[in-house]
Design a protein around this motif. Sequence first.
Motif, PDB file in Angstrom:
ATOM      1  N   ALA A 171       9.789   3.675 -16.468  1.00 19.83           N
ATOM      2  CA  ALA A 171       8.727   3.907 -15.488  1.00 19.83           C
ATOM      3  C   ALA A 171       7.444   4.315 -16.206  1.00 19.83           C
ATOM      4  N   PHE A 172       6.379   3.577 -15.946  1.00 18.63           N
ATOM      5  CA  PHE A 172       5.113   3.836 -16.619  1.00 18.63           C
ATOM      6  C   PHE A 172       3.968   3.772 -15.615  1.00 18.63           C
ATOM      7  N   CYS A 173       2.889   4.494 -15.905  1.00 20.44           N
ATOM      8  CA  CYS A 173       1.754   4.547 -14.999  1.00 20.44           C
ATOM      9  C   CYS A 173       0.463   4.609 -15.812  1.00 20.44           C
ATOM     10  N   ARG A 174      -0.635   4.378 -15.141  1.00 26.03           N
ATOM     11  CA  ARG A 174      -1.951   4.477 -15.776  1.00 26.03           C
ATOM     12  C   ARG A 174      -3.006   4.977 -14.795  1.00 26.03           C
ATOM     13  N   HIS A 175      -2.979   4.473 -13.548  1.00 20.69           N
ATOM     14  CA  HIS A 175      -4.048   4.765 -12.600  1.00 20.69           C
ATOM     15  C   HIS A 175      -3.593   5.759 -11.532  1.00 20.69           C
ATOM     16  N   PRO A 176      -4.540   6.462 -10.921  1.00 23.41           N
ATOM     17  CA  PRO A 176      -4.173   7.539  -9.993  1.00 23.41           C
ATOM     18  C   PRO A 176      -3.705   7.034  -8.639  1.00 23.41           C
ATOM     19  N   ILE A 177      -3.162   7.970  -7.870  1.00 23.85           N
ATOM     20  CA  ILE A 177      -2.814   7.708  -6.474  1.00 23.85           C
ATOM     21  C   ILE A 177      -4.066   7.275  -5.718  1.00 23.85           C
ATOM     22  N   LEU A 178      -3.913   6.280  -4.838  1.00 23.66           N
ATOM     23  CA  LEU A 178      -4.985   5.810  -3.971  1.00 23.66           C
ATOM     24  C   LEU A 178      -4.629   6.150  -2.531  1.00 23.66           C
ATOM     25  N   LYS A 179      -5.523   6.872  -1.859  1.00 22.47           N
ATOM     26  CA  LYS A 179      -5.305   7.166  -0.443  1.00 22.47           C
ATOM     27  C   LYS A 179      -5.834   6.004   0.381  1.00 22.47           C
ATOM     28  N   LEU A 180      -4.963   5.421   1.212  1.00 24.03           N
ATOM     29  CA  LEU A 180      -5.327   4.267   2.015  1.00 24.03           C
ATOM     30  C   LEU A 180      -5.928   4.682   3.348  1.00 24.03           C
ATOM     31  N   SER A 181      -6.546   3.729   4.042  1.00 23.43           N
ATOM     32  CA  SER A 181      -7.238   4.032   5.296  1.00 23.43           C
ATOM     33  C   SER A 181      -6.280   4.437   6.408  1.00 23.43           C
ATOM     34  N   ASN A 182      -4.999   4.089   6.291  1.00 23.29           N
ATOM     35  CA  ASN A 182      -4.014   4.497   7.301  1.00 23.29           C
ATOM     36  C   ASN A 182      -3.385   5.852   6.995  1.00 23.29           C
ATOM     37  N   GLU A 184      -1.696   6.646   4.276  1.00 25.04           N
ATOM     38  CA  GLU A 184      -0.640   6.563   3.274  1.00 25.04           C
ATOM     39  C   GLU A 184      -1.214   6.689   1.868  1.00 25.04           C
ATOM     40  N   TRP A 185      -0.337   7.061   0.924  1.00 29.98           N
ATOM     41  CA  TRP A 185      -0.694   7.107  -0.483  1.00 29.98           C
ATOM     42  C   TRP A 185      -0.025   5.937  -1.185  1.00 29.98           C
ATOM     43  N   LEU A 186      -0.759   5.330  -2.101  1.00 28.74           N
ATOM     44  CA  LEU A 186      -0.218   4.231  -2.899  1.00 28.74           C
ATOM     45  C   LEU A 186      -0.376   4.588  -4.371  1.00 28.74           C
ATOM     46  N   PHE A 187       0.717   4.435  -5.130  1.00 26.28           N
ATOM     47  CA  PHE A 187       0.713   4.742  -6.555  1.00 26.28           C
ATOM     48  C   PHE A 187       1.175   3.516  -7.327  1.00 26.28           C
ATOM     49  N   PRO A 188       0.287   2.862  -8.096  1.00 22.72           N
ATOM     50  CA  PRO A 188       0.695   1.677  -8.861  1.00 22.72           C
ATOM     51  C   PRO A 188       1.421   2.065 -10.143  1.00 22.72           C
ATOM     52  N   MET A 189       2.440   1.302 -10.483  1.00 24.81           N
ATOM     53  CA  MET A 189       3.250   1.551 -11.675  1.00 24.81           C
ATOM     54  C   MET A 189       3.678   0.225 -12.284  1.00 24.81           C
ATOM     55  N   TRP A 190       4.314   0.320 -13.434  1.00 20.77           N
ATOM     56  CA  TRP A 190       5.058  -0.822 -13.977  1.00 20.77           C
ATOM     57  C   TRP A 190       6.277  -0.295 -14.709  1.00 20.77           C
ATOM     58  N   TYR A 191       7.198  -1.185 -15.026  1.00 21.37           N
ATOM     59  CA  TYR A 191       8.395  -0.826 -15.776  1.00 21.37           C
ATOM     60  C   TYR A 191       8.368  -1.525 -17.126  1.00 21.37           C
TER      61      TYR A 191
END
Length: 395
Positions: A171-182, A184-191
Amino acid sequence: MNLQSIPHLNDMTGDGRLFLDHGFDPHVKAYLPTTFRDNHASNLLELENGDLLCTWFAGLSEGSSDIKIALSRLNHDSDRWSEPVLVTDDYDRSEQNPSLFQSEDGTVWLLHTAQLSRGKMTSEEWRAKVLAGEAKGHFTMQDTAEVRLRLSHDNGYTWSDAISYFTKPGAFCRHPILKLSNGEWLFPMWYSQPEEDANKPQYGGDYSVVQISGDQGKTWTEYEVPDSKRRVHMSVVESRPGHLVAFFRSRSADRIYRSFSEDFGRTWTVPTALALPNNNASIQAIRLQSGAVAMIFNYCKGGDDPDAVVWGAPRVPVVVALTYDDGDTFPYMRAIEPGDGFFGEYLGRNHTYHYPCIMQSRDGKIHICYTHYGRACIMYHQIDEDWIKADYSRR
């Protein structure tokens, strides 16, 4: 911040102090202070009180056991970045790729990776051991990583103990959590996928996912981006409610890739190449208050085969570009870091200036950081959107 109190370039002392550069639409810069050999993968956050935080990983060499998460602060009424402090402490692991997010209740979230380490040594020392037959495998061991979380309830002055947050190996990450207009929180990752052959190009099996939370991070649901092998560092922008566009680093060092979602990130189109080049190095995109999307990246590439894995492409210049159509076109583009100026057969003599991050504060200023002069320090810039679009021929 009073621009009249900020010195010009010739008065800069290199101790984190802000200084002015360029005479058009004041361009503020700073070299963030550091005592570390390796400084990389910065991320920025504006706190509710107007302070800026910058975090990055620092230590001897990426993958070494002493690589830890550093944090520096620019108070809203200050003219210099503070000396960095280390905010992580697991010396069995190399702790990397931090990102910051502040939730509605004021809690600051620090998410970062933590992979097993082979001890305190440089990557050069490790390669020498591999060549001598004393070791095998890749130094960074990213396939052993997990994503960890620390929380701060006092604007980043003190932090909780680490929480193992996303624990699937690689599990790897680079960019922060993004709060969406609805909401919800979105967190992009890669493996990151393991490679059994140490001579095989690294991370060719990496693929991207997003984590989505509807309860402010208590629980998450994972959604995979289809056919995203070799497309990583996913940077997501919500350009209109529910419509998301993601931009990717390519392990093929060919082009920046793009994918769309029309359902708040639950399903994604297959990533496809844009016209913009990529050098298998990090990018980031944000939606500005004007509605434009700003992207920051290295304008260079290392190949044209989308199925290859390419390392060693130049990492210069650092360019900021604006798009008004989700990346179909980029009518404005400007180099914020041209580098050392070598071209053609001497291109390889340039130092690297790379892994940029970009953030817009509430006052409309655009803040940028990137790895400077190899990994000597983190460089900070503050600009306006008009600076990117400036027509110097009319001065």
